[in-house]
Design a protein around this motif. Structure first.
Motif, PDB file in Angstrom:
ATOM      1  N   ASN A 208       4.089  11.020  -1.285  1.00 33.56           N
ATOM      2  CA  ASN A 208       3.911   9.675  -1.431  1.00 33.56           C
ATOM      3  C   ASN A 208       2.698   9.203  -0.473  1.00 33.56           C
ATOM      4  O   ASN A 208       2.098   8.225  -0.886  1.00 33.56           O
TER       5      ASN A 208
ATOM      6  N   SER B 104      -1.561   5.832  -2.515  1.00 33.71           N
ATOM      7  CA  SER B 104      -2.410   4.864  -2.618  1.00 33.71           C
ATOM      8  C   SER B 104      -3.989   5.232  -2.577  1.00 33.71           C
ATOM      9  O   SER B 104      -4.647   4.881  -3.379  1.00 33.71           O
TER      10      SER B 104
ATOM     11  N   PHE C 200      -6.590   4.771  -5.452  1.00 31.94           N
ATOM     12  CA  PHE C 200      -7.962   4.080  -5.379  1.00 31.94           C
ATOM     13  C   PHE C 200      -9.142   4.699  -5.587  1.00 31.94           C
ATOM     14  O   PHE C 200     -10.212   4.496  -6.151  1.00 31.94           O
TER      15      PHE C 200
ATOM     16  N   LEU D 175      -1.410  13.845   3.077  1.00 29.28           N
ATOM     17  CA  LEU D 175      -1.684  13.441   4.078  1.00 29.28           C
ATOM     18  C   LEU D 175      -2.085  14.290   5.296  1.00 29.28           C
ATOM     19  O   LEU D 175      -2.862  14.055   6.016  1.00 29.28           O
TER      20      LEU D 175
ATOM     21  N   MET E  67      -5.657  13.450   4.528  1.00 33.03           N
ATOM     22  CA  MET E  67      -6.055  12.115   5.248  1.00 33.03           C
ATOM     23  C   MET E  67      -6.250  12.357   6.552  1.00 33.03           C
ATOM     24  O   MET E  67      -7.065  11.777   7.313  1.00 33.03           O
TER      25      MET E  67
ATOM     26  N   GLY F 107      -9.753  11.942   8.674  1.00 32.91           N
ATOM     27  CA  GLY F 107      -9.952  10.627   9.423  1.00 32.91           C
ATOM     28  C   GLY F 107      -9.300   9.178   8.974  1.00 32.91           C
ATOM     29  O   GLY F 107      -9.972   8.098   9.326  1.00 32.91           O
TER      30      GLY F 107
ATOM     31  N   GLU G  39      -6.538  -9.599  -9.098  1.00 29.46           N
ATOM     32  CA  GLU G  39      -7.315  -8.857  -8.014  1.00 29.46           C
ATOM     33  C   GLU G  39      -8.790  -9.259  -8.007  1.00 29.46           C
ATOM     34  O   GLU G  39      -9.037 -10.224  -8.852  1.00 29.46           O
TER      35      GLU G  39
ATOM     36  N   SER H 156       0.160   8.469  10.155  1.00 28.89           N
ATOM     37  CA  SER H 156       0.409   8.104   8.588  1.00 28.89           C
ATOM     38  C   SER H 156      -0.358   6.658   8.547  1.00 28.89           C
ATOM     39  O   SER H 156      -0.567   6.188   9.247  1.00 28.89           O
ATOM     40  N   CYS H 157      -0.566   6.559   7.108  1.00 28.68           N
ATOM     41  CA  CYS H 157      -1.441   5.311   6.822  1.00 28.68           C
ATOM     42  C   CYS H 157      -0.745   4.474   5.966  1.00 28.68           C
ATOM     43  O   CYS H 157      -1.185   3.567   5.079  1.00 28.68           O
TER      44      CYS H 157
ATOM     45  N   MET I 254      -8.136   8.007  13.829  1.00 33.70           N
ATOM     46  CA  MET I 254      -7.705   7.118  12.529  1.00 33.70           C
ATOM     47  C   MET I 254      -7.860   5.643  12.915  1.00 33.70           C
ATOM     48  O   MET I 254      -6.990   4.937  12.545  1.00 33.70           O
TER      49      MET I 254
ATOM     50  N   GLU J 283      -9.255   3.371  11.667  1.00 33.67           N
ATOM     51  CA  GLU J 283      -9.381   2.493  10.674  1.00 33.67           C
ATOM     52  C   GLU J 283      -8.093   2.057  10.143  1.00 33.67           C
ATOM     53  O   GLU J 283      -7.985   1.118   9.364  1.00 33.67           O
ATOM     54  N   ASP J 284      -7.254   2.954  10.448  1.00 35.10           N
ATOM     55  CA  ASP J 284      -5.652   2.822  10.065  1.00 35.10           C
ATOM     56  C   ASP J 284      -4.702   2.623  10.984  1.00 35.10           C
ATOM     57  O   ASP J 284      -3.539   2.135  10.746  1.00 35.10           O
TER      58      ASP J 284
ATOM     59  N   ALA K  13      -6.624  -2.529   4.295  1.00 29.68           N
ATOM     60  CA  ALA K  13      -7.025  -1.231   3.145  1.00 29.68           C
ATOM     61  C   ALA K  13      -6.348  -1.404   1.898  1.00 29.68           C
ATOM     62  O   ALA K  13      -6.869  -0.730   0.887  1.00 29.68           O
ATOM     63  N   GLY K  14      -5.613  -2.473   1.823  1.00 30.83           N
ATOM     64  CA  GLY K  14      -4.813  -2.780   0.697  1.00 30.83           C
ATOM     65  C   GLY K  14      -3.945  -1.779   0.182  1.00 30.83           C
ATOM     66  O   GLY K  14      -3.460  -1.578  -1.081  1.00 30.83           O
ATOM     67  N   ILE K  15      -3.346  -1.131   1.067  1.00 31.33           N
ATOM     68  CA  ILE K  15      -2.302  -0.198   0.854  1.00 31.33           C
ATOM     69  C   ILE K  15      -0.858  -1.136   0.883  1.00 31.33           C
ATOM     70  O   ILE K  15      -0.751  -2.024   1.319  1.00 31.33           O
ATOM     71  N   GLY K  16       0.199  -0.513  -0.062  1.00 26.88           N
ATOM     72  CA  GLY K  16       1.386  -0.967  -0.120  1.00 26.88           C
ATOM     73  C   GLY K  16       1.806  -1.468  -1.642  1.00 26.88           C
ATOM     74  O   GLY K  16       2.750  -1.737  -1.798  1.00 26.88           O
ATOM     75  N   ASP K  17       0.996  -0.893  -2.614  1.00 25.08           N
ATOM     76  CA  ASP K  17       1.623  -1.059  -3.899  1.00 25.08           C
ATOM     77  C   ASP K  17       2.305   0.042  -4.470  1.00 25.08           C
ATOM     78  O   ASP K  17       2.740  -0.051  -5.288  1.00 25.08           O
ATOM     79  N   TYR K  18       2.059   1.375  -3.798  1.00 24.18           N
ATOM     80  CA  TYR K  18       2.677   2.422  -4.230  1.00 24.18           C
ATOM     81  C   TYR K  18       3.898   3.094  -3.337  1.00 24.18           C
ATOM     82  O   TYR K  18       4.065   4.220  -3.570  1.00 24.18           O
ATOM     83  N   GLU K  19       3.746   2.202  -2.157  1.00 25.58           N
ATOM     84  CA  GLU K  19       4.881   2.754  -1.064  1.00 25.58           C
ATOM     85  C   GLU K  19       6.297   1.869  -1.156  1.00 25.58           C
ATOM     86  O   GLU K  19       7.097   2.272  -0.301  1.00 25.58           O
TER      87      GLU K  19
END
Ligand SMILES: [Ca+2]
Ligand SMILES: [Ca+2]
Ligand SMILES: [Ca+2]
Ligand SMILES: [Ca+2]
Ligand SMILES: [Ca+2]
Lengths: 518, 518
Positions: free
Chosen positions: A132, A136, A140, A201, A241, A245, B146, B438-439, B460, B462-463, B502-508
């Protein structure tokens, strides 16, 4: 077509089912003879079309649904007052009685022949998330190829993401891990998937490594700029991931990999292949009182044609087979096949028992009011999808299915988890019957949705591919079966189903999980 | 900052942890005194900073991690050869010893005060799917908002879909059904969700009805054209695909409902509220050897500040608390609270035992090589996130959390399922520590990601939102705790996290499921 007053599900049946309420004295024309009803027969209930003596078997769907507990006259109502069935648990199978193979059918469709020899009905690129934590990112990547992005690649059906809610927080090599791995490998090697990329991941509990070690996935870690394609044998591009990076860099790299794959996948062409290359999963979702007398038996007729063509028909939904398993046991190719089915039923009883539940397909109060008398009769309504041919093999969830003919795959009744198992097993077509109106679809396999009744078909026509409700309006189940079979060949050759046109199928690929989330 | 050679996790500890390998004779300056190492101390391993007599307690994290099995000199290596711990299962709790409340902190943030009195840190509209059968439709609705679609509604953080892989194929009112329902209700009533719409298929096993009957959701079936908003009390617009006539019609109708909600939700404004309105979920994902000595203790310091502010800090991941639960028992407000925690631990042992697994947090071979000696020490590394305040309450998965102070919610360690439970419980902020990287992100609640080490933080970046790796470069855990606390207030007031950008969070958003798929 005019409504008919009753339906006979098999010419050998000694009962028929009333479609609407029949008054006493209503004349039933069955097999060239006239029978007058003796009692009032409620809609959905059974009426005897021949005299049945006490102790004699009652047949519906061509199968015994129980025995008469009293003498029953032709035209008499048959229900709990004069019919019962003892559901015996089978533990030994000294011999079986598989039916003779049906007369061969020689039909073809236009499919994609893969290097493995398997044949696809679609030509997809899959972005497969091993956990999981990369869901995302995988979505994407796929979304970068929506809209006009594939305009130059008309032979590519799409780029889709296989994402799920698990992949970590589970014991290594447990049943849960193994089942998920089978599903992911099944997606990666699916004949409708021309190419794929795996994204993880990095720290998830061996999800990726287990695919390499136990399921023979060969990872392709390509240097920058090198093209990653299926030309390189079976190797699959793999990204994590943590190595890349983070999210953005992984997305960019995966998008580039997919871009490199597009012209290769676009070069694939359909060619004429035997209908023996069909591997068809059978599913029932949102059933109603018509499921067992219209759509499911019609699908059974289509399943017989698939088998006659040399293809594979997969019955699933083990929890709904329970109660009619003795009939599949009888039809099994060998005692070993029969015992494999019984073993799965026993597993289910034990599994649900752990949670204080029972595998209980006894007709509910509502079922009984609707005319279903015995557990065998209720389950037969589901098993009717399997037609009448011999049971050749029993598969665990999401195992690769190579056997031709009728097989069983052990899945739950829950539609998306059941279909995902069959798709992972290689199903290149799904037949989905629905009474209440499910809008199911599942990439990468087209799902033909068959309505059990005309009212729902009309109301949800944007989501329904076929109407089996015509069975109660004068069509025979065999005629509808032929219609379904022809639809399968058309869809297999590229005709889009309603759910494909609606874009459904990105959120319905659901691995069945057994065992705890840790 | 320069690397330091060791870290003391609490001033009361009689051991410190070597950051890099220490040669014999290395001078440790601890609490104003100098101690010379007696042996070679591998990185990550413990060294005594005071003489410890045989039988005396060894303290790390300010807690007893075991007892000395031999006399230990100051400067000596402390590991399996001279330290052991017997993990006793507690069954009776005659009394507890909750620590005194920390000195009050008076801080504020800019939040959305909801009609319920709860305070949101974001201002979302949620499209909640009651069953997987409506997942695609729900996602399609959200995706219509969106890009530029919200340009006229700058105060709306987004329209997102809550979808999942279940909702049917389960026993009615079973634990599985109840847990899912709590999660869905928790999403619908979340303070970060200004308005929502519920979408179902129609025939799923009472999913929708159960929400109305058992969880008090009031459905709003509005006539066409009428505006559906939270103004109408607590009522929530509800659609089913079977009533609407299929996918397309449902999507169009839900899109119109969301369009009607947008100006209402956009009118909401942030206002200054006390930091006591913070409800912060604590999560650890992809841990490494640094998790227990940098990010988790620093989060513990932030948790203490949250509690000092009058807010709520939620510890979760029950399977990772196991082994250190006796310390939480001691800190419990009352024996009843302690027993509730023990009951959950016992439940877990029985649950995983059904599948032949054990709750076993004994340090693995790799853990031992890395310097972790006892189960208490390992679990303390996770529990360190909970800081040092009294345990006020224990919640079942996804229950609504109203208690202030430190609480435990029973969740699995699996990140998305754990965080989903806390978010459903009302968490308006998540602190997420990660060593491997983890992202993770989870709508509708911002998730502050805290790296345990500088190397991963840099790789990492960016995350990652914060770097707790500075603890081994000269910062104290308390300084990093203060940095985290300030970040919480900034993010609560609207600053975006990396995963939001980053727009993460729709599949978590993943409901934890216990019990069989049928
Ligand atoms: Ca999925
Ligand atoms: Ca039942
Ligand atoms: Ca089903
Ligand atoms: Ca979800
Ligand atoms: Ca976790």
């Amino acid at each position: 077509m005019n409504k008919v007053s009753f339906v006979q599900l098999s010419p050998s049946d000694n009962v028929v089912v009333a479609i609407s309420e029949l008054a006493p004295g209503h004349i039933l024309e069955v097999g060239g003879e006239s029978v007058a009803t003796v009692n009032r027969i409620p809609a959905g209930h059974k009426v005897a079309v021949r005299a049945i003596k006490q102790g004699e078997a009652v047949y519906k769907f061509g199968s015994q649904i129980g025995s008469a507990t009293a003498d029953i006259a032709a035209g008499e109502h048959v229900h709990s007052h004069n019919l019962q069935h003892k559901h015996d648990v089978i533990t030994e199978v000294p011999s079986t009685d598989p039916p003779a193979a049906p007369a061969k059918l020689e039909r073809t469709f236009e499919g994609y022949v893969r290097p493995s020899g398997r044949v696809g009905t679609r030509n997809y690129i899959a972005v497969i998330s091993t956990v999981n934590c990369s869901a995302s990112v995988s979505q994407f990547v796929a979304r970068r190829f929506e809209g006009d992005a594939l305009a130059d690649y008309p032979n590519v059906d799409g780029v889709f993401a296989v994402t799920h809610e698990t992949g970590c927080g589970m014991g290594y090599a447990t049943l849960r891990h193994e089942m998920l791995s089978r599903v992911l490998v099944g997606a990666a090697r699916h004949p409708n998937v021309a190419a794929c990329v795996l994204i993880g991941l990095g720290c998830e509990q061996g999800s990726m490594g287990y695919l390499f070690e136990k399921h023979g996935i060969v990872p392709l870690h390509a240097p920058d700029g090198e093209k990653l394609t299926r030309d390189k044998g079976d190797a699959i591009p793999v990204l994590t991931m943590q190595d890349e990076g983070g999210t953005r860099k992984t997305i960019e790299r995966a998008v580039q990999i997919v871009k490199d794959l597009l012209p290769v996948v676009n070069a694939n062409r359909r060619e004429t292949v035997s209908a023996s290359e069909l591997s068809v999963g059978l599913e029932c979702g949102g059933s109603d009182g018509y499921s067992g007398i219209t759509a499911n038996p019609a699908v059974g007729c289509a399943a017989d044609r698939i088998v006659a063509s040399g293809g594979t028909a997969m019955l699933a939904e083990t929890s709904e087979i329970y109660g009619a398993e003795h009939l599949l046991v009888q039809r099994s190719r060998s005692p070993e096949v029969a015992l494999a089915l019984i073993e799965r039923i026993e597993w289910w009883k034990e599994y649900v028992g752990m949670f204080g539940l029972e595998l209980d397909n006894n007709p509910s109060v509502g079922n009984k009011a609707g005319g279903l008398t015995t557990i065998a009769e209720k389950s037969l309504g589901a098993v009717a999808k399997a037609g009448s041919t011999a049971l050749e093999a029993v598969y665990q969830y999401a195992e690769q299915v190579h056997q031709r003919g009728l097989v069983v795959m052990d899945t739950p009744g829950f539609d998306p988890a059941s279909v995902t198992g069959m798709v992972a097993g290689g199903a290149n077509m799904i037949l989905f019957t629905t009474g209440r109106g499910s809008c199911f679809g599942c990439k990468p396999t087209p799902s033909i949705k068959i309505a059990t009744n005309t009212a729902m078909y009309d109301r949800m026509i944007e989501d329904m591919d076929l109407n089996a409700g015509t069975v109660v309006e004068g069509s025979t189940v065999d005629q509808v079966g032929e219609e379904i079979y022809n639809k399968i060949l058309a869809v297999a050759s590229g005709e889009k189903t309603k759910s494909e046109l609606a874009g459904i199928g990105d959120y319905e690929f659901i691995p069945w999980t057994v065992g705890p989330t840790l």
